[in-house]
Design a protein around this motif. Sequence first.
Motif, short mmCIF file in Angstrom:
data_model
loop_
_atom_site.label_atom_id
_atom_site.label_comp_id
_atom_site.label_asym_id
_atom_site.label_seq_id
_atom_site.Cartn_x
_atom_site.Cartn_y
_atom_site.Cartn_z
N LEU A 1 -8.47 -4.25 2.69
CA LEU A 1 -8.14 -4.02 4.13
C LEU A 1 -6.68 -3.87 4.53
CD1 LEU A 1 -11.02 -5.90 6.13
CD2 LEU A 1 -10.96 -3.24 5.66
N PHE A 2 -6.11 -4.98 4.09
CA PHE A 2 -4.55 -4.94 4.23
C PHE A 2 -3.72 -3.61 3.74
CE2 PHE A 2 -0.15 -6.05 3.09
CZ PHE A 2 0.28 -6.39 4.23
N VAL A 3 -4.41 -3.33 2.43
CA VAL A 3 -3.79 -2.16 1.73
C VAL A 3 -3.78 -0.97 2.47
CG1 VAL A 3 -4.00 -0.61 -0.43
CG2 VAL A 3 -3.76 -3.22 -0.49
N ALA A 4 -5.15 -0.78 2.88
CA ALA A 4 -5.52 0.40 3.67
C ALA A 4 -4.70 0.69 5.09
CB ALA A 4 -7.00 0.56 4.16
N LEU A 5 -4.46 -0.70 5.79
CA LEU A 5 -3.73 -0.67 7.13
C LEU A 5 -2.43 -0.47 6.73
CD1 LEU A 5 -5.85 -3.41 8.96
CD2 LEU A 5 -5.73 -0.93 9.55
N TRP A 6 -1.70 -1.17 5.82
CA TRP A 6 -0.38 -1.28 5.55
C TRP A 6 0.29 0.18 5.20
CZ3 TRP A 6 3.23 -0.55 1.66
CH2 TRP A 6 4.35 -0.90 2.00
#
Length: 446
Positions: free
Chosen positions: A142-147
């Motif tokens: 999720l962090f990868v997608a948001l970042w």
Amino acid sequence: MAPAITLAADAPTLSAANTGFMLICSALVMLMTPGLAFFYGGMVRVKSALNMLMMSFISLGIVTVLWVLYGFSMAFGTDSGSIVGWNSDWVGLGDIGLTELWDGYTIPVFVFLVFQLMFAVLTPALISGALADRVKFTAWALFVALWATVVYFPVAHWVWGAGGWAFELGVIDFAGGTAVHINAGAAALGVILVIGKRIGFKKDPMRPHSLPLVMLGAGLLWFGWFGFNAGSWLGNDDGVGALMFVNTQVATGAAVLGWLAYEKIRHGAFTTLGAASGAVSGLVAITPAGGAVSPLGAIAVGAVAGVLCAMAVGLKYRFGYDDSLDVVGVHLVGGILGSLLVGFFATGKGQSDVAGLFYGGGLDQFWKQCAGVFGVLAYSLVVSAVLALLLDRTVGMRVSEDDEVAGIDQAEHAETAYDFSGAGGGAVRTADAAPVAPAESKKVDA
């Protein structure tokens, strides 16, 4: 002065040579993500090796899909307020012609976008090394997608997109010192300040479990980096890409020597981990500068990066932040050094006529470099910390204490990297498992 008139005959035409060259460079940059996975995977303890590999590999899936849906449009579409781009025709990449050329170049739009895609994939994977041993895989995905959405895509537009504020200011970043390495290094620092230290940090030994894997990963990164750097000129017609290729090799070699010399003086030994880390620090530092400096300048950039990055990796013990695999010490510090040294070593005879302080250009370019460096650093640090805090308060960023101590590979992936019992290290798929009949006793013929 009247504007120049471009005749149809002077317009760029598709070059099969440049197109093929850029496709090869794109493949080389793609190889850097598995190379990074091996590099990081060898540096962690055995109980975290698979998780480290997966934290890089998942970026290949997530960022690729986002790039097709909207990432390319945000990074390289029509500028809006010098902050972000947008082009609705590029959403889903459905309205791009096969032979439609990237503006001003001799390669198709598809070739440019796939080359830049590989940069977008690699950058969040770089962050993962700072978070080893302790982050839930779902939270990381999720962090990868948001970042990628709120940090990488806009920052890529700032630095490389027509109309982006750093691009218009004249910040020199040949292949990603600010957009990739400072961006990822600052993000890593922001996240680790939120999620905290590993259990046993500064108390338990946390040595690399496989230095051969580290060296393999470093070698793959070094190899792929030639595409990363030389390919960023988007062609091979005027020698600038060749200069960047040479400077990539030269700076990396100098950084290895610089790191090892510091290590011998400081710790009394030349280590394989130091050689590998020194190589990466040199690759990072020459990335923004290699098209602007001479080979002698590249030696200076690499040597400075090798020594100062080796010094910087120890800061985590002094200041108490747990940067597991030295992403801050190598990528953030190396990216800052390489970007700022452009202001001193740019010759004015490479990618542009801009000269640095040592070549009669004064400090004008140095101050522009400072603006790019600290603008990207501040934005990525703050936004990345906010994203980590948001995820930590919702899905939770960290695995449980028991899972961290026992090993994140089993907890998150139900696998182990190595199995010496002969039973296999992966989880068994019951649907595929055939029943095993007991062995028949051997009969001896009379």
